[in-house]
Design an enzyme around this catalytic site. Structure first.
Site, short mmCIF file in Angstrom:
data_model
loop_
_atom_site.label_atom_id
_atom_site.label_comp_id
_atom_site.label_asym_id
_atom_site.label_seq_id
_atom_site.Cartn_x
_atom_site.Cartn_y
_atom_site.Cartn_z
N GLU A 96 63.39 -0.49 59.15
CA GLU A 96 64.28 -1.35 59.95
C GLU A 96 63.68 -2.76 60.07
O GLU A 96 63.47 -3.27 61.17
CB GLU A 96 64.56 -0.72 61.32
CG GLU A 96 65.32 0.60 61.19
CD GLU A 96 65.56 1.30 62.52
OE1 GLU A 96 65.17 0.74 63.57
OE2 GLU A 96 66.14 2.40 62.51
N GLU A 104 68.48 6.54 58.11
CA GLU A 104 68.58 7.27 59.37
C GLU A 104 70.02 7.19 59.86
O GLU A 104 70.73 6.22 59.58
CB GLU A 104 67.69 6.64 60.46
CG GLU A 104 66.21 6.75 60.25
CD GLU A 104 65.45 6.03 61.36
OE1 GLU A 104 66.01 5.87 62.48
OE2 GLU A 104 64.31 5.62 61.12
#
Length: 239
Positions: A88, A186
């Site tokens: 991320e 995810e």
């Protein structure tokens, strides 16, 4: 964990390893707090991190030495690893993230890749470059891309359930991935088999731990895993 990863590989699983690294400017071990993974680096500390030979840079290499010891055990067992460090990258809540541009997070990813691949000779790592589905995704997919020489799979973490698995997100990632695989790094709400049929270039998806069971019903999970266009572990026969 390493032994379990090797055992799962033997069964035909994909081995996906993340690294929630501590801040190299602070103390270890650390936790999921503002003294650890959720801490910050000043601009000067960031510059030192990327400058060879500084204290923070040396500590980062020492931290990579620690994990390389275990990743090399998997190499010895012929286990290929989907390796997703600094995940991320466009997420500013993590000490490594939220720094766009050539001297930002992507440069740390490049440094990390080169050290583990070239210095530590870990050629069993399948590098996963990962960003999150913010409204700035189209720009982030460019600003945080470390370059195709530095990753094997482009992954998107999908947590904005209002927009979900939108065609826009998919198209952005297809463009970012080019000729390489893309994946859902995810998610909490799983995609449906119908979504995966419409967006066939997603190569895998990973639900985040307990969120899988709080955001999906058993019926939904069973339907997805039994779908014809989804390959589950019982259909794998080892590598």
């Amino acid at each position: 964990m390493i032994n379990e990863a090797a055992e799962q590989w033997r069964k035909g699983s994909l081995v996906n390893i993340m690294w929630h690294a501590c801040n190299p400017a602070l103390e270890q071990p650390c936790g999921w707090d503002k003294q650890g993974v959720l801490s910050k680096l000043s601009d000067q500390q960031w510059k030192e991190l990327l400058t060879d030979g500084t204290l923070i840079n040396t500590r980062w290499k020492s931290m990579m030495d620690e994990i390389a010891l275990y990743l090399s055990q998997l190499k010895e067992k012929n286990v290929e690893v989907l390796f997703r460090p600094l995940h991320e990258m466009n997420q500013g809540v993590f000490w490594w993230g939220g720094r766009p541009g050539a001297e930002g997070t992507r440069k740390l990813y490049q440094l990390t890749h080169d050290y583990l691949s070239k210095t530590k000779k870990l050629d069993n790592l399948i590098w996963v470059w990962d960003i999150q589905d913010f409204k700035t995704l189209e720009k982030d997919a460019v600003d945080y891309n470390p370059g195709e020489d530095y990753w094997d799979v482009a992954a998107l973490d999908i947590y904005d359930d209002k927009t979900g698995f939108s065609q826009e997100k998919y198209d952005i990632m297809v463009k970012a991935g080019g000729k390489k695989p893309i994946a859902i790094g995810e998610c909490q709400v799983f995609p449906t088999a119908q979504v995966m049929a419409k967006q066939p270039k997603w190569t895998f998806f990973m639900g985040w731990s307990e969120l899988v069971f709080s955001h999906n019903t058993p019926a939904q999970l069973n339907a997805l895993m039994k779908a014809d266009n989804i390959i589950s572990l019982d259909e794998m026969h080892g590598w």
